[in-house]
Design a protein around this motif. Sequence first.
Motif, PDB file in Angstrom:
ATOM      1  N   ARG A 131       7.295   5.412  15.449  1.00 21.13           N
ATOM      2  CA  ARG A 131       7.828   6.233  16.586  1.00 21.13           C
ATOM      3  C   ARG A 131       7.962   5.653  17.641  1.00 21.13           C
ATOM      4  O   ARG A 131       8.843   5.302  18.431  1.00 21.13           O
ATOM      5  CB  ARG A 131       7.334   7.585  16.736  1.00 21.13           C
ATOM      6  N   GLU A 132       6.723   5.035  18.256  1.00 22.43           N
ATOM      7  CA  GLU A 132       6.578   4.494  19.462  1.00 22.43           C
ATOM      8  C   GLU A 132       7.434   3.142  19.758  1.00 22.43           C
ATOM      9  O   GLU A 132       7.792   2.784  20.586  1.00 22.43           O
ATOM     10  CB  GLU A 132       5.115   4.360  19.841  1.00 22.43           C
ATOM     11  N   ASP A 152      17.785  11.592  10.916  1.00 16.01           N
ATOM     12  CA  ASP A 152      16.524  11.726  10.301  1.00 16.01           C
ATOM     13  C   ASP A 152      14.915  11.262  11.107  1.00 16.01           C
ATOM     14  O   ASP A 152      15.733  10.519  11.973  1.00 16.01           O
ATOM     15  CB  ASP A 152      16.407  11.416   8.864  1.00 16.01           C
ATOM     16  N   SER A 153      14.138  11.423  10.365  1.00 15.90           N
ATOM     17  CA  SER A 153      12.836  11.008  11.293  1.00 15.90           C
ATOM     18  C   SER A 153      12.471   9.715  10.660  1.00 15.90           C
ATOM     19  O   SER A 153      11.205   9.213  10.815  1.00 15.90           O
ATOM     20  CB  SER A 153      12.042  12.048  11.237  1.00 15.90           C
ATOM     21  N   SER A 154      13.315   8.740   9.855  1.00 19.31           N
ATOM     22  CA  SER A 154      12.948   7.684   9.369  1.00 19.31           C
ATOM     23  C   SER A 154      12.866   6.538  10.414  1.00 19.31           C
ATOM     24  O   SER A 154      13.648   5.799  10.789  1.00 19.31           O
ATOM     25  CB  SER A 154      13.531   6.911   8.141  1.00 19.31           C
ATOM     26  N   ALA A 168      14.689   1.257  21.835  1.00 23.92           N
ATOM     27  CA  ALA A 168      16.044   1.970  22.415  1.00 23.92           C
ATOM     28  C   ALA A 168      16.366   1.578  23.767  1.00 23.92           C
ATOM     29  O   ALA A 168      17.280   1.719  24.378  1.00 23.92           O
ATOM     30  CB  ALA A 168      15.661   3.428  22.275  1.00 23.92           C
ATOM     31  N   SER A 169      15.291   1.091  24.503  1.00 29.63           N
ATOM     32  CA  SER A 169      15.523   0.735  25.993  1.00 29.63           C
ATOM     33  C   SER A 169      16.356  -0.397  26.203  1.00 29.63           C
ATOM     34  O   SER A 169      16.953  -0.523  27.414  1.00 29.63           O
ATOM     35  CB  SER A 169      14.113   0.334  26.674  1.00 29.63           C
ATOM     36  N   GLY A 170      16.347  -1.369  25.044  1.00 24.73           N
ATOM     37  CA  GLY A 170      17.393  -2.585  25.395  1.00 24.73           C
ATOM     38  C   GLY A 170      18.855  -1.758  25.477  1.00 24.73           C
ATOM     39  O   GLY A 170      19.482  -2.359  26.279  1.00 24.73           O
ATOM     40  N   GLY A 172      12.988  16.010  18.997  1.00 27.15           N
ATOM     41  CA  GLY A 172      13.475  15.172  20.277  1.00 27.15           C
ATOM     42  C   GLY A 172      13.129  13.832  20.241  1.00 27.15           C
ATOM     43  O   GLY A 172      12.956  13.349  21.258  1.00 27.15           O
ATOM     44  N   SER A 173      12.436  13.137  19.278  1.00 28.76           N
ATOM     45  CA  SER A 173      12.099  11.742  19.313  1.00 28.76           C
ATOM     46  C   SER A 173      13.248  10.996  19.043  1.00 28.76           C
ATOM     47  O   SER A 173      14.132  11.015  18.361  1.00 28.76           O
ATOM     48  CB  SER A 173      10.973  11.548  18.291  1.00 28.76           C
ATOM     49  N   ILE A 174      12.888   9.794  20.075  1.00 30.77           N
ATOM     50  CA  ILE A 174      14.243   8.823  19.727  1.00 30.77           C
ATOM     51  C   ILE A 174      13.836   8.058  18.470  1.00 30.77           C
ATOM     52  O   ILE A 174      12.864   7.780  18.296  1.00 30.77           O
ATOM     53  CB  ILE A 174      13.785   7.674  21.037  1.00 30.77           C
ATOM     54  N   THR A 175      14.934   7.672  17.943  1.00 32.82           N
ATOM     55  CA  THR A 175      14.901   6.910  16.734  1.00 32.82           C
ATOM     56  C   THR A 175      15.784   5.732  16.906  1.00 32.82           C
ATOM     57  O   THR A 175      16.754   5.742  17.713  1.00 32.82           O
ATOM     58  CB  THR A 175      15.532   7.773  15.611  1.00 32.82           C
TER      59      THR A 175
END
Length: 407
Positions: free
Chosen positions: A64-65, A105-107, A71-73, A143-146
């Motif tokens: 996750r981290e 999804d959360s993969s 994603a910041s790129g 709500g996590s970034i993927t």
Amino acid sequence: MALLVQKYGGTSVASVERIGAVADRVARSRAAGHRVAVVVSAMSGETDRLLGLASAIRHPPRGRELDTLLASGEQASIGLLAMALEARGCPACSYTGAQVPIRTDSSYNRARILEIDAARLRAELDAGRVVVVAGFQGVDETGSITTLGRGGSDTTGVALAVALGADECQIYTDVDGVYTADPRVEPNARRLDRLTFEEMLELASLGAKVLQIRAMEFASKYRVPLRVLSSFEDGPGTMIVPEEENGMEQPLISGVAFTRDEAKITIHRVPDRPGVAFRLLEDIAASNIEVDMIVQNVAPEHVETDFTFTVNRADYERARELVNPVAAELGAERVTGDPHIVKLSLVGVGMRSHAGIASRMFAALARENVNIQMISTSEIKISVVVDERYLELGVRALHEAFELHQG
Ligand code: ADP
Ligand code: ASP
Ligand code: MG
């Protein structure tokens, strides 16, 4: 007046100057009366740089981290491009994947898009603004970034085109279309005017990274009008079309593709009885290691056989560790491997109706003294595994043997 999704890759937004050139192009499309949704990648090299930082902390980086970091790129790119558009008097608004929202999804690190809620984007477009959406990312139900896996901005572009019902999805990159082979390896490669979904899907899955495989899966499922073109120069690019629209005269072969990072593992003289293939690959599958080609010899007496399979080079050591104890338990003679192989493939819908393609392919490689280690075929492709030092030679030999430089 059309609704266009334009996706710009990393080299197309590699500097502030390049971002300015993209903004000019987008503003021109809008001035011509089109409604434009833009998808951008991180600036060239940025995703690799972030991965390098992460590797220094945890190797291999994952989870996750990592997605929050990667994603910041793309977030930087959308901010810069939206500012460049505003500076040109073109109203624009930037959106991260979570803001759209693009639900996945959360993969983590290879998430799949489940749904795009395009209502906010539609309202922006209706108000006359250009929307600038971050590629390669989404948000899961917590709500996590993927992120969507390397090259994933192509998938964002195609999925957004589906969600918005776009008239065309334009993939802007650093080449002016899809070529008969990677133009960086085969200087005689020729740009194709058209290509079928099926052929592009096959080329992408066999290594032609000009379009990500998942993007092609989406595009062919929803029949998204898709065009690949250069962000550096004007031109018609390559149109990806349904087979029935590609005319009567199909070229026999449309292209040559390759993957560099392959490795093979052979289990020698394993007993030839039911359940052996399953046992050999069971733990590998459970560890999420993808197996590509599998070859088992026909054992004359059905006593013992040799069993070979290929995996991505990054998974080679792990796959050997997993297979060694199973091979020993089954009483195999030994396990050997080679992490220095590559895969060359020929793709073309014309193969369906023409015999003799395989022998022409093998003859071309034989003339160059390239030894073929494994072969696999399907309806519209033939792949061979060869030593990595023959990659360039093999690609060029096949390109020439099938006269792909000629239209
Ligand atoms: P972007 O950053 O725009 O997504 P990529 O680097 O992912 O661009 O993809 C474009 C690259 O794909 C080209 O620079 C080219 O080297 C490579 N490529 C591989 N096979 C082909 C092909 N058949 N036709 C065109 N380009 C290809
Ligand atoms: N920035 C991501 C990558 O380098 C996604 C993309 O460019 O498509 O893989
Ligand atoms: Mg790409």
